[in-house]
Design an enzyme around this catalytic site. Structure first.
Site, PDB file in Angstrom:
ATOM      1  CB  ILE A  51      -0.904  -0.102   1.239  1.00  0.00           C
ATOM      2  CG1 ILE A  51      -1.914  -1.111   1.298  1.00  0.00           C
ATOM      3  CG2 ILE A  51      -1.695   1.272   1.198  1.00  0.00           C
ATOM      4  CD1 ILE A  51      -2.759  -1.601   2.344  1.00  0.00           C
ATOM      5  CE1 TYR A  97      -1.979  -6.253  10.851  1.00  0.00           C
ATOM      6  CE2 TYR A  97      -4.290  -7.057  10.305  1.00  0.00           C
ATOM      7  CZ  TYR A  97      -3.325  -5.939  10.122  1.00  0.00           C
ATOM      8  OH  TYR A  97      -3.475  -4.989   9.276  1.00  0.00           O
ATOM      9  CE  LYS A 130      -3.141  -1.829  11.380  1.00  0.00           C
ATOM     10  NZ  LYS A 130      -1.810  -0.938  10.726  1.00  0.00           N
ATOM     11  CB  SER A 134      -7.024  -2.635  10.168  1.00  0.00           C
ATOM     12  OG  SER A 134      -7.443  -3.947   9.367  1.00  0.00           O
ATOM     13  CG  ASP A 189      13.029  -0.915  12.855  1.00  0.00           C
ATOM     14  OD1 ASP A 189      11.801  -0.413  13.200  1.00  0.00           O
ATOM     15  OD2 ASP A 189      13.350  -2.343  12.956  1.00  0.00           O
ATOM     16  NE  ARG A 198     -13.195 -11.159   5.741  1.00  0.00           N
ATOM     17  CZ  ARG A 198     -14.048 -11.988   6.565  1.00  0.00           C
ATOM     18  NH1 ARG A 198     -15.321 -12.203   6.278  1.00  0.00           N
ATOM     19  NH2 ARG A 198     -13.532 -13.010   7.255  1.00  0.00           N
ATOM     20  CB  ALA A 215       1.867  -2.541  10.372  1.00  0.00           C
TER      21      ALA A 215
HETATM   22  N1  LIG Z   1      -3.304  -5.226   3.015  1.00  0.00           N
HETATM   23  C1  LIG Z   1      -4.632  -4.980   3.345  1.00  0.00           C
HETATM   24  O1  LIG Z   1      -5.568  -5.339   3.223  1.00  0.00           O
HETATM   25  C2  LIG Z   1      -4.579  -4.398   4.843  1.00  0.00           C
HETATM   26  C3  LIG Z   1      -5.832  -3.986   5.364  1.00  0.00           C
HETATM   27  C4  LIG Z   1      -5.932  -2.996   6.434  1.00  0.00           C
HETATM   28  C5  LIG Z   1      -4.813  -2.591   6.928  1.00  0.00           C
HETATM   29  N2  LIG Z   1      -3.807  -2.621   6.615  1.00  0.00           N
HETATM   30  C6  LIG Z   1      -2.680  -1.846   6.772  1.00  0.00           C
HETATM   31  O2  LIG Z   1      -1.810  -1.121   5.925  1.00  0.00           O
HETATM   32  C7  LIG Z   1      -0.682  -1.117   6.140  1.00  0.00           C
HETATM   33  C8  LIG Z   1       0.294  -1.411   5.022  1.00  0.00           C
HETATM   34  O3  LIG Z   1       0.281  -2.808   4.687  1.00  0.00           O
HETATM   35  P1  LIG Z   1       0.515  -3.460   3.525  1.00  0.00           P
HETATM   36  O4  LIG Z   1      -0.689  -4.518   3.136  1.00  0.00           O
HETATM   37  O5  LIG Z   1       1.010  -2.750   2.386  1.00  0.00           O
HETATM   38  O6  LIG Z   1       1.672  -4.642   3.892  1.00  0.00           O
HETATM   39  P2  LIG Z   1       3.112  -4.553   3.581  1.00  0.00           P
HETATM   40  O7  LIG Z   1       3.961  -5.674   4.290  1.00  0.00           O
HETATM   41  O8  LIG Z   1       3.325  -4.819   1.996  1.00  0.00           O
HETATM   42  O9  LIG Z   1       3.798  -3.149   3.901  1.00  0.00           O
HETATM   43  C9  LIG Z   1       4.115  -2.864   5.031  1.00  0.00           C
HETATM   44  C10 LIG Z   1       5.749  -2.065   5.072  1.00  0.00           C
HETATM   45  O10 LIG Z   1       6.062  -2.021   6.271  1.00  0.00           O
HETATM   46  C11 LIG Z   1       7.477  -2.051   6.489  1.00  0.00           C
HETATM   47  N3  LIG Z   1       7.665  -2.173   7.714  1.00  0.00           N
HETATM   48  C12 LIG Z   1       7.413  -3.373   8.902  1.00  0.00           C
HETATM   49  N4  LIG Z   1       7.918  -2.957   9.979  1.00  0.00           N
HETATM   50  C13 LIG Z   1       8.399  -1.945  10.040  1.00  0.00           C
HETATM   51  C14 LIG Z   1       9.454  -1.184  11.012  1.00  0.00           C
HETATM   52  N5  LIG Z   1       9.553  -1.725  12.046  1.00  0.00           N
HETATM   53  N6  LIG Z   1      10.033  -0.127  10.304  1.00  0.00           N
HETATM   54  C15 LIG Z   1       9.853   0.259   8.953  1.00  0.00           C
HETATM   55  N7  LIG Z   1       9.106  -0.300   8.375  1.00  0.00           N
HETATM   56  C16 LIG Z   1       8.633  -1.506   8.556  1.00  0.00           C
HETATM   57  C17 LIG Z   1       7.845  -3.496   5.756  1.00  0.00           C
HETATM   58  O11 LIG Z   1       9.061  -3.423   5.309  1.00  0.00           O
HETATM   59  C18 LIG Z   1       6.617  -3.177   4.524  1.00  0.00           C
HETATM   60  O12 LIG Z   1       7.388  -2.716   3.418  1.00  0.00           O
HETATM   61  C19 LIG Z   1      -0.309  -1.775   7.336  1.00  0.00           C
HETATM   62  O13 LIG Z   1      -0.175  -0.851   8.501  1.00  0.00           O
HETATM   63  C20 LIG Z   1      -1.247  -2.887   7.692  1.00  0.00           C
HETATM   64  O14 LIG Z   1      -1.718  -3.063   8.868  1.00  0.00           O
HETATM   65  C21 LIG Z   1      -3.541  -3.352   5.169  1.00  0.00           C
END
Ligand SMILES: NC(=O)c1ccc[n+]([C@@H]2O[C@H](COP(=O)([O-])OP(=O)(O)OC[C@H]3O[C@@H](n4cnc5c(N)ncnc54)[C@H](O)[C@@H]3O)[C@@H](O)[C@H]2O)c1
Ligand SMILES: [Zn+2]
Length: 337
Positions: free
Chosen positions: A12, A163, A167, A103, A39, A231, A61
């Protein structure tokens, strides 16, 4: 505006970075992966990255259901310790605007009504019921069938797994930060996000990615339960646009300071998981899905959002409909392929 995008190398986050650039903003990526690795739990690294920044878009995350309690400390560390360090650094640097990737999982089971008891909140489904193929939650008072409805932002929080708990804690931390700094915090509670660049199947991925990865291996998507789980699949470009909209609204003073405002982010077109699998398999030209009756404890049966608040208050509109989005997703590249 200059925006620090944590998790900006992720699924995202990378679309948010693209959308910010397209909107004439200046995104700065902060992610443990990628070139300028950083980080969010590292106070020094976060503080330097905040120099000259107007707002933070916090996507970083650890995601997915993972391996349950075995992963708990890692989830809490990345998601909650990480958010706490980030917020403390923002307070130190005087950065007062935050958009958080929230989320739908904070709600637990969706909203249900019973013909006799009105709105009810069924508890977690038991392993015995699930094993027997009784997937639908029932009225806690009379055991009757329930009618699922749309969840609004005012629904009580009820996180059902590790998880989800992390969140929810992120939101509480952000609300505490907003109160004590008079900052503006918006949580965008995403529904099931899908689209190009989605990570391929791991215990940390979403259901659309499991199905898409199976098709890529020439296998039929395996649909858990009876496929009737509801969903809302929202396209990643629409989610990225919601982030830009929320960031711009904060700058324009359209969102309240000193508190956290939550918005559901869904397409408004609820689907069943089985229906999504069929649409994706058809678009891919692969085998029809198989409904397996398997289940994961901690999954909820139906969760569909009412995303009208984001439309009404900030003027966001999803642009990518389900059929078009699934056709694109069927041929899109996944991360890790
Ligand atoms: N994908 C979904 O359907 C969905 C739904 C609801 C919420 N979210 C939220 O959206 C956000 C992005 O999720 P995504 O689906 O793109 O996942 P993703 O794993 O592709 O992206 C998360 C990114 O965060 C980075 N990351 C993790 N821990 C870290 C840290 N300690 N320091 C720096 N970077 C760190 C990872 O390297 C990764 O690139 C998250 O917060 C997730 O909880 C996603
Ligand atoms: Zn009842």
């Amino acid at each position: 505006m200059r925006v620090l995008v944590t998790g900006g190398a992720g699924f995202i986050g990378s679309h948010v970075v693209e959308a910010l650039r397209a909107g004439g903003h200046d995104p700065v990526v902060f992610d443990v992966r990628g070139e300028a690795a950083g980080d969010v739990r590292d106070r020094g690294a976060v503080s330097s990255a905040l120099a000259g920044v107007d707002a933070v878009c916090h996507q970083a995350a650890m995601v997915g259901l993972g391996k349950g309690v075995a992963d708990a400390a890692e989830y809490v560390s990345h998601n909650d310790l990480g958010t706490a360090v980030l917020l403390a650094a923002m307070a130190g640097a005087g950065v007062r605007r935050l958009v958080l990737a929230g989320s739908m999982v904070v709600y637990g089971e969706g909203r249900y009504s019973c013909a006799r008891h009105g709105r009810v909140r069924p508890g977690p489904r038991s392993a015995a019921d699930l094993t027997a193929g009784r997937f639908e939650p029932r009225c806690p008072s009379c055991d009757a069938d329930l009618v699922p409805g749309l969840v609004g932002e005012d629904a009580p929080a009820d996180p059902r797994n590790v998880y989800a708990t992390t969140k929810l804690a992120q939101e509480h931390l952000a609300a505490a930060w907003a109160r004590s700094t008079d900052g503006t915090a918006v949580s965008l509670r995403y529904h099931n996000v899908y689209g190009p660049g989605m990570p391929r199947d791991t215990p940390y991925a979403g259901v659309a990615s499991f199905f898409r990865s199976a098709l890529a291996r020439g296998e039929a998507p395996r649909v858990f339960e009876d496929g009737g789980q509801r969903r809302d699949f929202v396209h990643v470009r629409d989610v990225a646009a919601a982030n830009v909209t929320a960031l711009e609204a904060e700058v324009e003073g359209d969102t309240a300071g000193g508190a956290l405002t939550a918005y559901n982010v869904g397409s408004g077109e609820p689907q069943t998981v089985g229906g999504m699998a069929r649409a994706l398999a058809a678009a891919y030209g692969g085998p029809d899905p198989v409904v397996t009756g398997e289940f994961r404890l901690g999954d909820v049966r139906h969760i569909t959002a009412d995303s009208s608040r984001l439309r009404a208050e900030l003027g966001w509109r999803p642009e990518v409909g389900f059929a078009k989005g699934m056709r694109e997703f069927a041929v899109a590249r996944l991360r890790g392929e």
